[in-house]
Write a protein that holds these residues in place. Sequence first.
Motif, mmCIF file in Angstrom:
data_model
loop_
_atom_site.group_PDB
_atom_site.id
_atom_site.type_symbol
_atom_site.label_atom_id
_atom_site.label_comp_id
_atom_site.label_asym_id
_atom_site.label_seq_id
_atom_site.Cartn_x
_atom_site.Cartn_y
_atom_site.Cartn_z
ATOM 1 N N LEU A 157 3.032 -1.723 -6.209
ATOM 2 C CA LEU A 157 2.536 -0.626 -5.370
ATOM 3 C C LEU A 157 1.091 -0.305 -5.724
ATOM 4 N N LEU A 158 0.244 -0.263 -4.697
ATOM 5 C CA LEU A 158 -1.170 0.077 -4.885
ATOM 6 C C LEU A 158 -1.563 1.209 -3.954
ATOM 7 N N SER A 159 -2.534 1.993 -4.378
ATOM 8 C CA SER A 159 -3.139 2.968 -3.478
ATOM 9 C C SER A 159 -3.901 2.225 -2.392
ATOM 10 N N GLY A 160 -4.133 2.894 -1.274
ATOM 11 C CA GLY A 160 -4.950 2.289 -0.225
ATOM 12 C C GLY A 160 -6.342 1.968 -0.719
ATOM 13 N N GLN A 161 -6.899 2.841 -1.558
ATOM 14 C CA GLN A 161 -8.253 2.632 -2.068
ATOM 15 C C GLN A 161 -8.338 1.412 -2.971
ATOM 16 N N GLY A 172 0.823 -1.200 0.000
ATOM 17 C CA GLY A 172 0.000 0.000 0.000
ATOM 18 C C GLY A 172 0.859 1.252 0.000
ATOM 19 N N ASP A 173 0.566 2.159 -0.926
ATOM 20 C CA ASP A 173 1.297 3.429 -1.021
ATOM 21 C C ASP A 173 0.341 4.535 -0.612
ATOM 22 N N LEU A 174 0.252 4.805 0.691
ATOM 23 C CA LEU A 174 -0.723 5.735 1.248
ATOM 24 C C LEU A 174 -0.093 7.093 1.496
ATOM 25 N N SER A 213 3.721 5.160 3.429
ATOM 26 C CA SER A 213 4.110 5.224 2.014
ATOM 27 C C SER A 213 4.797 3.942 1.582
ATOM 28 N N ALA A 214 4.782 3.697 0.279
ATOM 29 C CA ALA A 214 5.488 2.532 -0.255
ATOM 30 C C ALA A 214 6.993 2.657 0.002
ATOM 31 N N ALA A 215 7.522 3.871 -0.124
ATOM 32 C CA ALA A 215 8.956 4.075 0.115
ATOM 33 C C ALA A 215 9.317 3.695 1.543
ATOM 34 N N GLY A 216 8.469 4.085 2.498
ATOM 35 C CA GLY A 216 8.717 3.737 3.891
ATOM 36 C C GLY A 216 8.637 2.238 4.130
ATOM 37 N N LYS A 217 7.693 1.586 3.483
ATOM 38 C CA LYS A 217 7.553 0.136 3.632
ATOM 39 C C LYS A 217 8.763 -0.603 3.047
ATOM 40 N N ILE A 218 9.172 -0.191 1.857
ATOM 41 C CA ILE A 218 10.304 -0.859 1.204
ATOM 42 C C ILE A 218 11.593 -0.650 2.000
#
Length: 346
Positions: free
Chosen positions: A316-320, A278-280, A289-294
């Motif tokens: 990477l997907l949006s939260g929605q 999720g890239d929120l 964010s996706a960057a933070g997750k990765i």
Amino acid sequence: MPPISGPARSAALLTAALLLLTACGGSPPEAAGGKGTADGYPVTLKNCGRTVTVRAAPRRAVSVDQGTTEILLSLGLADRIAATATWTDPVMKGLEKANTGVQRLTDNRPSSEKVLDQEPDFVAADFESTLAKGGVAPREQFEELGVPTYVAPADCTAKDNTKDGDGVRTGALTMDSVYGEVRDLARVFGVPERGEKLVARLRARIREAADGVDGSGTSVLYWFANSESPYLAGCCGAPGIITRELGLKNVFDDTHEEWPQINWETVADRDPDVLVIGDLTRTSQTAESAAGKIAFLESNPVTKKMDAVRHKRYVLLSGQAMNPTIRTVEGVELVAAGLRASGLAG
């Protein structure tokens, strides 16, 4: 959020709401493709165990979750949205211009007072928890003021929301629940033909995205948010739709919880082939964010050894797109594209 309170305020809001509903009934909006008409009202729907009656096409709707807002925008109803709230992502591509004139009360859940200050004639939400105690306000409080409410059926169809957390699925969610929401809202606003056209477009996009993709033999994990105790998708919510459409296997398909929190040792043990992340843009959890997750995945001693992390197989997907909304279709498209790019499309 604070509840509706104060007898004087409630009486004033009740009067305003009733006057607004009366005014709307006397001047119906123009329907798509023709002149305005009052035919078809009142509209009565069965919605999440309640009967909802809308006596005239709404003119001042408040959509308190992003998903319902994007449906209304997709139906060409921006001028009927008084306000919106609770967003995890930028607006869906193609709706930017329509969204510019819609007031956003807050990126998170608004107070009931903020919603009622808009003098709404209809309130819509994605989740039962939004219109419940502890959310904006219980549906009964709006209905006592003459304001009909609506909750996305995807959040209450074959789902138990009475326990803690994000609910438990008693059956697999399908896109039919989302299509039903589109049709319901189109009926409520007096534009049913727009609803049918939108559903047809969404169906066609899924068929095109899934065409030629065979994900059998490929395992996947869906991570929505939080790095300390991550929210990962169970079997049967919106990510389950993506999984089934593309023939994948969710490594946590043995849980019916919507978004169970699972420790990283268990995740590493199941070692999925692909990580859907999720890239929120919200900031209410860690690693939104996706960057933070990765960055977390590639530095954490437990996760950095996972096959998908070592080979950077991320989608990477949006939260929605990970919630049961019209953007779940976007999720199918992007995961299919990710499988093709990784050589895992079959």
